[in-house]
Design an enzyme around this catalytic site. Structure first.
Site, PDB file in Angstrom:
ATOM      1  N   TRP A 117       2.569   1.687  -3.318  1.00 50.03           N
ATOM      2  CA  TRP A 117       1.621   2.078  -4.387  1.00 50.03           C
ATOM      3  C   TRP A 117       1.561   3.530  -4.485  1.00 50.03           C
ATOM      4  CZ3 TRP A 117      -2.644   5.186  -4.134  1.00 50.03           C
ATOM      5  CH2 TRP A 117      -3.611   5.289  -5.356  1.00 50.03           C
ATOM      6  N   HIS A 118       1.919   4.357  -3.370  1.00 50.32           N
ATOM      7  CA  HIS A 118       1.543   5.812  -3.466  1.00 50.32           C
ATOM      8  C   HIS A 118       2.863   6.069  -4.129  1.00 50.32           C
ATOM      9  CE1 HIS A 118      -1.109   5.114  -0.242  1.00 50.32           C
ATOM     10  NE2 HIS A 118      -1.644   6.420  -0.917  1.00 50.32           N
ATOM     11  N   GLY A 119       4.103   5.544  -4.277  1.00 50.56           N
ATOM     12  CA  GLY A 119       5.052   6.149  -5.144  1.00 50.56           C
ATOM     13  C   GLY A 119       6.265   5.279  -4.496  1.00 50.56           C
ATOM     14  N   PHE A 170       0.379   9.588  -7.786  1.00 43.73           N
ATOM     15  CA  PHE A 170       0.179   8.349  -7.282  1.00 43.73           C
ATOM     16  C   PHE A 170      -0.538   7.353  -8.663  1.00 43.73           C
ATOM     17  CE2 PHE A 170      -0.764  10.608  -3.138  1.00 43.73           C
ATOM     18  CZ  PHE A 170       0.611  10.851  -3.208  1.00 43.73           C
ATOM     19  N   GLY A 204       0.817  -1.148  -0.027  1.00 46.89           N
ATOM     20  CA  GLY A 204       0.003   0.049   0.024  1.00 46.89           C
ATOM     21  C   GLY A 204       1.036   1.130   0.060  1.00 46.89           C
TER      22      GLY A 204
END
Lengths: 358, 101
Positions: A320-322, B101, A317
């Site tokens: 996933w953001h970066g 994102f 998770g």
């Protein structure tokens, strides 16, 4: 194209909306669906059509064909092919630069790969579809509805992360194509609330956070008050930016008679850290729970395995953001605190602060 | 902090300042703090849009809103839209943070 731009507000949306409902009024419902799909592609490809439109059309076609093949044969190899294809695309565009930077000491050349907007969102959406095809939980295979489910412009670039079971049937209903003034007015009000949160509140506080972060990047030392102002101002900017986007997406979809799931439920009112993650980016949390945490075994395989599953879910998770070490530095403490709060949550005599208890 | 900082070094600098381990140039913006107080009050004290438009606190799954639009909604939405338009016409639109994102 941005929801908060003049071209969207005064040209794109009014034209798409009027033509969509006019086509149904003329008895051309099929054309209305095609129109919405084409409009969504125009919206997505606005800044770089030669790159973005083939990318998303290729991704939709690949996943739709994989889904059909999985449903027909139930061969795990095809499911693996589909997921590897999706993740391969995501890793290439999102993480290749980061890997190259960190392998520079081995002589890896620097890469400059542009991140296609929304790729994280439409990749996760489609992986869920493939997995559900394998589990026999996908029951509609209309290519037009599938294309709309993935590309429908209100959610395409920043969520919510939709589930095919709650979206594809809505594109099949006749009522969706008939104008419903209650939905239109409610959607318009919802959109206006979101627009206000974004352009007045989030963008209003943005300069106070950015000024301090930029000064630090240039080597200046902030004092105690400035550092706290930067942290709080950015937290509020992020909150109203994402909350505003989610409201605008829900409102726009509602004007077309499509209902989106809620993605953001006052997370700063959360009573605990666990509660916070149930309220922030709710559809991402739902995806990670249903397609990662539970398939890994969830909390059914003992305590140690549960914490490992939770750790892996939070790690993915976070990534996933970066792709940057700053995201690892952001995600790692949350992972530890989540595990700790579950370990002690709700138990009498918990030694952990109450606000972290689940 | 690391969610926004451009590098780990910048994040650490800000963390140290937040913990009081570092003295820098004083110059905190009063207007900036006023924004923070007002936005905190909005985030913590007011009902969210889901509660306002659906009348329910939980909308985990997609269901159509049950409330009918009211005149009060129209007035507040009109004001919100007008203020937003003024802000949009006054400058370049800023991309959403979640776009990266």
């Amino acid at each position: 194209m941005l929801f908060n731009s003049g071209i969207f507000l005064f040209a794109f949306f009014p034209i798409v909306f009027l033509v969509f409902f006019s086509l149904d009024g003329l008895g051309w419902r099929g054309l209305a669906s095609v129109w919405l799909l084409l409009a969504s592609l125009v919206f997505y490809g606005w800044d770089d059509p030669a790159f973005l439109v083939p990318l998303i059309l290729g991704s939709i076609t690949f996943n739709f064909l994989c889904g059909r093949a999985i449903s027909a044969t139930h061969r795990p190899a095809i499911l693996a092919l589909g997921i590897i294809g999706d993740l391969g695309l995501l890793i290439y565009f999102k993480y290749a630069n980061f890997l190259a930077e960190n392998l520079a000491f081995l002589g890896a050349p620097p890469l400059h790969i542009a991140l296609p907007i929304g790729i994280s969102f439409f990749t996760f959406t489609q992986i869920a579809f493939l997995v559900d095809c394998y589990r026999d939980r996908a029951n509609e295979y209309n290519p037009l509805h599938y294309g709309l489910f993935v590309s429908f412009f209100p959610h395409l670039v920043a969520g919510p992360i939709l589930h095919h079971k709650e979206m594809m049937p809505q594109f099949a209903w006749a009522a969706t194509y008939r104008i419903n003034m209650g939905c239109v007015v409610t959607g318009l009000c919802w959109f206006a609330a979101g627009l206000f949160k974004k352009v007045v509140l989030a963008d209003g506080v943005e300069s106070y956070a950015s000024a301090i972060f930029s000064a630090v990047d240039k080597g200046q030392m902030p004092d105690f008050g400035q550092a706290w102002l930067a942290a709080l101002a950015y937290s509020l900017q992020l909150y109203f930016d994402f909350s505003g986007y989610s409201d605008m997406a829900i409102g726009l979809a509602l004007m077309f008679g499509i209902v989106f799931p809620v993605n953001f439920n006052s997370p700063y009112k959360a009573a605990s850290l666990i509660d916070f993650w149930r309220r922030w980016h709710m559809t991402l949390s739902r995806f990670l729970r249903d397609y990662l945490y539970i398939p890994l075994g969830g909390n059914r395989s003992g305590e140690r395995r549960r914490y490992l599953n939770l750790f892996l879910t939070m790690l993915i998770g976070g990534l996933w953001h970066g792709a940057a070490w700053t995201f690892v530095a952001w995600g790692a403490p949350f992972t530890v605190l989540d595990c700790w709060s579950i370990m002690h949550g709700g138990r009498p005599g918990s030694r952990f602060p109450r606000f972290l208890d689940g | 902090m690391p969610f926004r900082a451009s590098s780990l070094a910048s994040a650490v600098t800000l963390w140290k300042a937040m913990l009081g381990f570092q003295t820098g140039d004083p110059g905190t913006s009063t207007v900036g703090w006023a924004w923070v107080v007002v936005l905190c009050a909005i985030a913590l004290a007011l009902p969210n849009t889901v509660e306002i438009f659906t009348g329910r606190a939980d909308m985990t799954y997609a269901t159509p809103p049950e409330r009918k639009p009211t005149v009060r909604w129209a007035v507040f939405s009109g004001l919100a839209f007008g203020m937003s338009l003024a802000a949009i016409l006054g400058g370049q639109p800023i991309a959403f943070l979640y776009f990266r994102f």
